[in-house]
Design an enzyme around this catalytic site. Structure first.
Site, PDB file in Angstrom:
ATOM      1  CE  LYS A  52      74.293 -92.186  67.479  1.00  0.00           C
ATOM      2  NZ  LYS A  52      74.326 -90.944  66.772  1.00  0.00           N
TER       3      LYS A  52
ATOM      4  NE  ARG B 141      73.251 -84.457  70.652  1.00  0.00           N
ATOM      5  CZ  ARG B 141      73.964 -85.381  70.001  1.00  0.00           C
ATOM      6  NH1 ARG B 141      74.315 -85.198  68.749  1.00  0.00           N
ATOM      7  NH2 ARG B 141      74.332 -86.507  70.597  1.00  0.00           N
TER       8      ARG B 141
ATOM      9  NE  ARG C 160      77.008 -92.530  74.837  1.00  0.00           N
ATOM     10  CZ  ARG C 160      77.444 -91.643  75.726  1.00  0.00           C
ATOM     11  NH1 ARG C 160      77.434 -91.938  77.021  1.00  0.00           N
ATOM     12  NH2 ARG C 160      77.899 -90.475  75.342  1.00  0.00           N
TER      13      ARG C 160
ATOM     14  CE1 TYR D 256      74.418 -83.812  32.744  1.00  0.00           C
ATOM     15  CE2 TYR D 256      75.032 -85.107  34.661  1.00  0.00           C
ATOM     16  CZ  TYR D 256      74.225 -84.905  33.556  1.00  0.00           C
ATOM     17  OH  TYR D 256      73.227 -85.803  33.279  1.00  0.00           O
TER      18      TYR D 256
ATOM     19  CB  CYS E 205      76.808 -88.231  36.774  1.00  0.00           C
ATOM     20  SG  CYS E 205      77.916 -87.375  35.637  1.00  0.00           S
ATOM     21  CG  MET E 206      71.554 -90.068  40.298  1.00  0.00           C
ATOM     22  SD  MET E 206      69.854 -89.956  39.759  1.00  0.00           S
ATOM     23  CE  MET E 206      69.476 -88.239  40.042  1.00  0.00           C
ATOM     24  CG  ASP E 207      72.461 -93.037  37.784  1.00  0.00           C
ATOM     25  OD1 ASP E 207      71.943 -93.232  38.887  1.00  0.00           O
ATOM     26  OD2 ASP E 207      71.958 -92.325  36.890  1.00  0.00           O
TER      27      ASP E 207
HETATM   28  C1  LIG Z   1      75.098 -89.930  72.494  1.00  0.00           C
HETATM   29  C2  LIG Z   1      76.113 -90.659  71.671  1.00  0.00           C
HETATM   30  N1  LIG Z   1      76.953 -91.504  72.275  1.00  0.00           N
HETATM   31  C3  LIG Z   1      77.898 -92.186  71.594  1.00  0.00           C
HETATM   32  C4  LIG Z   1      78.035 -92.023  70.230  1.00  0.00           C
HETATM   33  C5  LIG Z   1      79.103 -92.797  69.506  1.00  0.00           C
HETATM   34  O1  LIG Z   1      80.068 -91.938  68.984  1.00  0.00           O
HETATM   35  P1  LIG Z   1      81.286 -92.504  68.115  1.00  0.00           P
HETATM   36  O2  LIG Z   1      80.701 -92.997  66.841  1.00  0.00           O
HETATM   37  O3  LIG Z   1      82.139 -91.304  67.894  1.00  0.00           O
HETATM   38  O4  LIG Z   1      81.918 -93.573  68.924  1.00  0.00           O
HETATM   39  C6  LIG Z   1      77.190 -91.125  69.569  1.00  0.00           C
HETATM   40  C7  LIG Z   1      77.364 -90.939  68.123  1.00  0.00           C
HETATM   41  O5  LIG Z   1      76.898 -90.066  67.472  1.00  0.00           O
HETATM   42  C8  LIG Z   1      76.216 -90.419  70.301  1.00  0.00           C
HETATM   43  O6  LIG Z   1      75.383 -89.556  69.718  1.00  0.00           O
END
Ligand SMILES: Cc1ncc(COP(=O)(O)O)c(C=O)c1O
Length: 384
Positions: free
Chosen positions: A42, A140, A226, A271, A318-320
């Site tokens: 993601k 969650r 995961r 700054y 700074c920004m850049d």
């Molecule tokens: C539901 C879920 N599973 C797995 C992961 C993967 O976690 P990690 O990057 O710590 O392996 C995330 C990451 O945010 C997550 O939200």
């Protein structure tokens, strides 16, 4: 290729796709052979660039991709019409119809979602795949663990919803082993309370990167992990046991010197004049700032590598532009010199953990903070 893509780089990221592939293989090899690999990609594959990362992980044999939303899933669909994809985020009602169109598995946490997905499956003429999420203490997404059996029965009774997985998510796998063990036990108990559940036909998963430290061996109900951060070669916490897996960083962050100049002691830098030079100094002004992904919080705290030397950041980022102290470097530093913000140079290294610490942040956030104007350069691509 746009004309600007051919300009000399001012600030860029290098992504080592061969390291990513090696990491997946190492992580797999450290787990029982029965465990399937869900690649969490993601947020543009944690800022690494989803198309290149997903293509390489397909090549390396990831079993399933987990993304946050449908737009990310569509990017993967451009690479493969049928690679399994799980949406980790909640699906919005006006997104339901895309589940069938793009053949996506949705996370399900509520009776309302089961009804909606059943209707979407009926309308599309094919069942919608779902992974039932159990809330064992993350607070969650997911159905609260002791209400899971009722939702499971509802899924079983829905002709146009197909159960493809059951999972939970750990709240503190990187800092609270006892709570993680409790969540794991609750999840296993919950699975035991679901009649007719056939793990052989489902993805049963809980472990994120930090969870892997306490993954039980083969034989339990778990048959998938995961993995997000670890596949990019970053440990979930500094003392992680996963260091023994020997993954390598995939990401490095670079910029260049735009100007070198001498200034007298007592001069204020940048700054707010938050740094006053303690000695006659030579400073270098870098061609990157918070507009590229250097956190302003690292002002007066962080450092960069020039010719393998650590050069402290002076004053506010700074920004850049960012100012660093090069007084102690004996060699002349020409304009255009390469600078490492995260990564190795000669024998020196700035890790992502250190870069994140200077910003009071975490590696996950820092990777997502590199901005759009920073080009990603891919080492060893597969020819996308
Ligand atoms: C539901 C879920 N599973 C797995 C992961 C993967 O976690 P990690 O990057 O710590 O392996 C995330 C990451 O945010 C997550 O939200």
């Amino acid at each position: 290729m746009s004309a600007s893509a051919q300009l000399p780089p001012r600030c860029w990221v290098e992504i080592d796709l061969a390291a990513l592939e090696r990491n997946l293989k190492l992580i797999r090899a450290s787990l029982p052979a029965s465990i399937r690999y869900v690649a969490v990609v993601k947020a543009d594959a944690y800022g690494h660039g989803l198309p290149h990362v997903a293509a390489r992980l397909m090549h390396a044999g990831a079993d399933l991709f987990a993304v946050a939303n449908i737009a990310e899933a569509m990017t993967i669909r451009e690479l493969s019409a049928d690679w399994p994809i799980l949406l980790l985020g909640a699906t919005l009602p006006d997104e339901d119809r895309y589940l069938a169109d793009y053949d996506l598995a949705a996370t399900v946490s509520s009776a309302d979602e089961v009804r909606r997905f059943d209707a979407a499956g009926r309308a599309a003429g094919k069942p919608i795949a779902v992974h039932l999420k159990v809330d064992t203490g993350m607070g969650r997404l997911g159905v609260w663990h002791d209400r899971t059996p009722a939702l499971y029965e509802q899924i079983r009774a829905s002709a146009s919803v197909r159960l493809a997985g059951v999972f939970t998510h750990f709240a503190s796998a990187d800092e609270d082993a006892a709570f993680t063990a409790r969540q794991r036990a609750l999840f296993v108990d919950t699975l035991g309370a679901l009649p007719g559940l056939d793990p052989a036909r489902l993805f049963i998963h809980a472990d994120n990167s930090a969870g892997l430290e306490s993954t039980p061996g083969a034989g339990g109900p778990f048959n998938a992990v995961r993995v997000g951060l670890l596949q990019f070669g970053v440990l979930p916490h500094p003392h992680s046991l996963l260091a023994r897996v020997h993954t390598e960083p995939v990401f490095s962050f670079h910029t260049r010197v735009g100007l070198v100049k001498e200034l007298p002691a007592g001069t204020g830098i940048s700054y707010g004049r938050t740094h006053l030079l303690q000695r006659d100094s030579r400073i270098a002004i870098l061609t990157a700032g918070y507009g590229d992904g250097l956190a302003r919080a690292a002002s007066n705290r962080g450092a960069v590598l020039i010719r393998g030397h650590r050069c402290p950041i002076l004053g506010r980022i700074c920004m850049d532009q960012t100012v660093v102290d090069v007084t102690d470097l004996r060699e002349p530093i020409p304009c255009g010199e390469a600078v490492v913000l995260v990564g190795r140079q000669r024998d020196a290294e700035i890790s992502l953990a250190e870069f994140s610490h200077w910003a009071d942040s975490i590696p996950w956030e820092m990777l997502c903070s590199v901005t759009k104007r920073v080009p990603r350069h891919y080492k060893t691509p597969l020819g996308l």
